[in-house]
Write a protein that holds these residues in place. Structure first.
Motif, short mmCIF file in Angstrom:
data_model
loop_
_atom_site.label_atom_id
_atom_site.label_comp_id
_atom_site.label_asym_id
_atom_site.label_seq_id
_atom_site.Cartn_x
_atom_site.Cartn_y
_atom_site.Cartn_z
N LEU A 133 0.79 -1.18 -0.16
CA LEU A 133 0.17 -0.22 0.01
C LEU A 133 0.78 1.22 -0.08
O LEU A 133 0.31 2.24 -0.36
CB LEU A 133 -0.90 -0.02 1.22
CG LEU A 133 -2.03 -1.14 1.25
CD1 LEU A 133 -2.91 -0.99 2.30
CD2 LEU A 133 -2.93 -1.03 -0.37
N SER A 134 2.00 1.28 0.31
CA SER A 134 2.89 2.31 0.30
C SER A 134 3.59 2.48 -1.27
O SER A 134 4.09 3.63 -1.72
CB SER A 134 4.21 2.06 1.08
OG SER A 134 5.02 1.18 0.49
N GLY A 135 3.03 1.81 -2.18
CA GLY A 135 3.50 1.68 -3.44
C GLY A 135 4.90 0.99 -3.80
O GLY A 135 5.53 1.00 -5.04
N LYS A 136 5.18 0.09 -2.98
CA LYS A 136 6.61 -0.55 -3.15
C LYS A 136 6.25 -1.60 -4.09
O LYS A 136 5.46 -2.34 -3.94
CB LYS A 136 7.39 -1.03 -2.03
CG LYS A 136 7.69 0.19 -1.00
CD LYS A 136 8.50 -0.43 0.35
CE LYS A 136 8.97 0.61 1.24
NZ LYS A 136 9.61 -0.12 2.51
N LEU A 137 7.18 -1.99 -5.05
CA LEU A 137 6.86 -3.00 -5.99
C LEU A 137 7.35 -4.29 -5.49
O LEU A 137 8.60 -4.52 -5.05
CB LEU A 137 7.47 -2.74 -7.44
CG LEU A 137 7.65 -4.08 -8.27
CD1 LEU A 137 6.27 -4.12 -8.72
CD2 LEU A 137 8.54 -3.79 -9.53
N LEU A 138 6.72 -5.15 -5.17
CA LEU A 138 6.85 -6.55 -4.49
C LEU A 138 7.22 -7.55 -5.40
O LEU A 138 7.91 -8.56 -5.18
CB LEU A 138 5.74 -6.99 -3.40
CG LEU A 138 5.58 -5.73 -2.20
CD1 LEU A 138 4.48 -6.45 -1.36
CD2 LEU A 138 6.82 -5.45 -1.62
N HIS A 139 6.45 -7.71 -6.40
CA HIS A 139 6.68 -8.88 -7.46
C HIS A 139 6.26 -8.40 -8.91
O HIS A 139 5.16 -7.52 -8.91
CB HIS A 139 5.93 -10.03 -6.81
CG HIS A 139 5.86 -11.07 -8.08
ND1 HIS A 139 6.65 -12.17 -7.67
CD2 HIS A 139 4.80 -11.42 -8.78
CE1 HIS A 139 6.31 -12.89 -8.73
NE2 HIS A 139 5.33 -12.70 -9.34
N SER A 140 6.63 -8.86 -9.75
CA SER A 140 6.56 -8.59 -11.23
C SER A 140 6.72 -10.02 -12.12
O SER A 140 7.70 -10.51 -11.83
CB SER A 140 7.19 -7.46 -11.90
OG SER A 140 7.14 -7.31 -13.03
N THR A 141 5.81 -10.18 -12.96
CA THR A 141 5.94 -11.43 -13.66
C THR A 141 5.49 -11.01 -14.86
O THR A 141 4.33 -10.53 -15.11
CB THR A 141 5.34 -12.72 -13.10
OG1 THR A 141 6.01 -13.97 -13.86
CG2 THR A 141 3.97 -12.46 -12.91
N THR A 142 5.74 -11.78 -16.04
CA THR A 142 5.35 -11.86 -17.53
C THR A 142 4.10 -12.97 -17.53
O THR A 142 4.34 -13.93 -17.23
CB THR A 142 6.25 -11.89 -18.47
OG1 THR A 142 7.22 -10.84 -18.29
CG2 THR A 142 5.71 -11.81 -20.12
#
Length: 453
Positions: A408-417
Motif C-alpha cells: 500500500l506504500s507503492g513498493k513493487l514487491l513482485h513482477s512477472t510476465t
C-alpha cells in the motif's frame, strides 16, 4: 497586473479540512532530506542537506553508495547546504545533472556534474561551477532547481536573508537575489548561455533574471500537463503565498518586499500596485502554519480525485494542502516529520519527506482507480482473498502482459510476465494483508486490490 485576493474567502478556505490523504512510509534513514526528484526512470534521487544524493529504488531500497557526496564542499548550518538537484532533459544521453549548494564561504553555487560512464549508479566526483551568487546572510537561500518545458534551467534565489529584505534585493534588478533565474545549460561549453527572451537581457547584472520580487521561494515546479509554473514563497509574518503563472510568462514581479502575499508590507519607494502580480492563493498563520513547502500539480493515474490539484504543505504544522483551479485551499489533518520537500516520480505519483525524521512517504488520496483498455476491463486475479496462488484471467487480452503486485506504500514487491490465460502467481511468501495489483501491456492498465490471508 495586480490581482486582488479576497482575504476573507481565503481564510475561510484555510479552515476547510480533508481527511483523504494517507502517508505510508516508503523509505527511512535519510539525513535531513530536502529534495526528491527522478531522472526519467523508476528511481528517485533523495538530496540530503548535509551533502549527499542517494538513489531510492522502486522497491523502497536505498543504494548503499551515494550517487554523489559533496559533504566536504558545503556547509549545512541554518538554511544552507545541498539544496537542489535537477537532471538534464537529455540525461539518458548526456548524463548531465545540476546541483545548488552553499559553499564553505556561505555563497550559493550552481554546478554541473555528470554520470559515471561505467557505473550509472554513481556520479563523477568532479563538477563544473557555472554560477556563484554571494549571500549576505545565512537564511533565504532558495535553492530549488527545475528544468522548464522550454529546456532551460530555472533557479530559485531567496532575497539574501535576515528579515524584511534589509538590502532591498527583491525589487533590485541589479542583483540575482530575490529572483527566479533562467539559463541555458545545454550547450557544449564550460559555462552557460542566456536565453535571448529573458526579460532583462542587457541590463547590468540582470541577464539571468526571469522573475523578481521573491522572498524565499522554497520549492517551485512546472505542471507537466498545463505548463504553468507554481512558486511557493515563504512569508515574513502574516502570509504564505502560492504563485501560479504561465510558464512562458517572463518579467513577473511577485511584489516582495513591497507586499507580503497580497498585503502591503514595506511600500516606501515601491511602484504602484498594478505593477505586481499577487498570489494565486495564500494562507495565514492559523493552525500553527508558518512556512510553505511547495509541491506539484498531481498528474498521476492512481488517484483521480486529486487530478489537477496542486499539492503542497506547511513545514511547521505538518499539514498537506491542495489548491484547485478556483484557488480554494483545503487542508489535511496534521502528520509528523516537518515536510521540507515533495517529490514526483516519472509516472506523476507524489511523495513527501520529513526532514526531522528522515522518512520518505508515498502519498495516497482517496481510492486508487483502475484504468482499463478495451480488453483489460475484464482482466482479473482470483481467488480474492488468496492464500498460496493467484490465477490470472486475461479475458482475451493480447498476450504477453505484465502482472505487478505492490504494497500500500507503492513498493513493487513482485513482477512477472503472463504468457497464457490461467497462469498462476505464487504469493505464498506474502504476509497477510491488503495489496495493490497492476496488469499492463504498456498502454493499457487494470488495477485492483487483493487480500492475502
Amino acid at each position: 497586473m495586480k490581482k486582488q485576493i479576497l482575504t476573507a474567502l481565503l481564510l475561510a478556505a484555510g479552515l476547510c479540512h480533508a481527511q483523504e490523504f494517507t502517508l505510508t512510509p516508503f523509505a527511512t534513514g535519510f539525513n535531513r532530506p530536502l529534495e526528491i526528484v527522478h531522472a526519467g526512470d523508476s528511481r528517485l534521487f533523495v538530496v540530503e542537506q548535509t551533502g549527499k544524493i542517494k538513489i531510492l529504488n522502486a522497491d523502497g531500497s536505498t543504494n548503499a553508495t551515494p550517487f554523489l557526496d559533496i559533504s566536504t564542499l558545503t556547509t549545512s548550518t541554518s538554511e544552507r547546504g545541498l539544496l537542489g538537484l535537477a537532471f538534464s532533459p537529455d540525461y539518458a544521453i548526456n548524463g548531465r545533472f545540476y546541483i545548488n549548494y552553499t559553499n564553505l564561504e556561505g555563497n550559493s553555487v550552481i554546478a554541473r556534474y555528470t554520470r559515471n560512464a561505467e557505473n550509472p549508479s554513481v556520479a563523477n566526483t568532479e563538477g563544473t561551477i557555472l554560477l556563484t551568487v554571494n549571500q549576505p546572510f545565512s537564511n533565504h537561500n532558495g535553492g530549488c532547481l527545475r528544468f522548464g518545458p522550454d529546456g532551460y534551467l530555472y533557479i530559485a534565489m531567496g532575497d539574501g536573508g535576515s528579515g524584511d529584505d534589509p538590502q532591498g534585493n527583491g525589487q533590485n534588478i541589479n542583483t540575482l537575489l530575490g529572483k527566479m533565474l533562467r539559463i541555458n545549460t545545454e550547450i557544449d561549453t564550460d559555462g552557460y548561455g542566456i536565453p535571448q527572451d529573458n526579460p532583462f537581457v542587457g541590463v547590468d547584472d540582470a541577464d539571468e533574471i526571469w522573475a523578481t520580487g521573491l522572498r524565499n521561494p522554497w520549492k517551485f515546479s512546472f505542471d507537466r500537463t498545463a505548463g504553468n509554473i507554481w512558486i511557493a514563497d515563504v512569508g515574513q509574518n502574516d502570509r504564505e503565498e502560492l504563485n501560479r503563472v504561465a510558464g512562458t510568462e517572463g518579467g513577473i514581479n511577485y511584489g516582495w518586499r513591497c507586499y507580503e502575499g497580497s498585503l502591503p508590507h514595506i511600500t516606501g519607494g515601491c511602484a504602484s500596485a498594478d505593477a505586481f502580480t499577487m498570489p494565486f492563493a495564500e494562507y495565514g498563520r492559523a493552525d500553527n502554519a508558518c512556512s510553505v513547502t511547495g509541491g506539484y500539480v498531481y498528474r498521476g493515474a492512481m488517484y483521480p480525485d486529486l487530478a489537477g490539484k496542486y499539492v503542497f504543505g506547511d513545514f511547521c504544522n505538518n499539514r498537506i494542502g491542495t489548491v484547485d483551479n478556483a484557488a480554494n485551499i483545503t487542508w489535511s489533518n496534521p502528520f509528523t516529520g516537518n515536510f521540507a520537500t515533495f517529490g514526483e516520480d516519472n509516472s506523476g505519483e507524489l511523495y513527501v519527506a520529513g526532514i526531522s525524521n528522515g522518512t520518505v512517504y508515498k502519498i495516497a488520496y482517496g481510492t486508487p482507480a483502475g484504468i482499463a483498455g478495451a480488453n483489460f476491463a475484464a482482466v482479473k486475479l482470483y481467488p480474492n482473498p488468496a492464500t498460496d496462488n493467484l490465477t490470472v484471467d486475461t479475458a482475451g487480452a493480447a498476450l504477453p502482459i505484465q502482472a505487478k503486485i505492490y504494497d500500500l506504500s507503492g513498493k513493487l514487491l513482485h513482477s512477472t510476465t503472463i504468457q497464457q490465460n490461467g497462469q498462476r502467481i505464487d504469493v505464498s511468501a506474502f504476509s497477510a494483508g491488503l495489496y495493490l495489483t497492476e496488469i499492463t501491456n504498456g498502454s493499457n492498465v487494470s488495477r485492483q486490490k487483493i487480500m492475502i490471508d
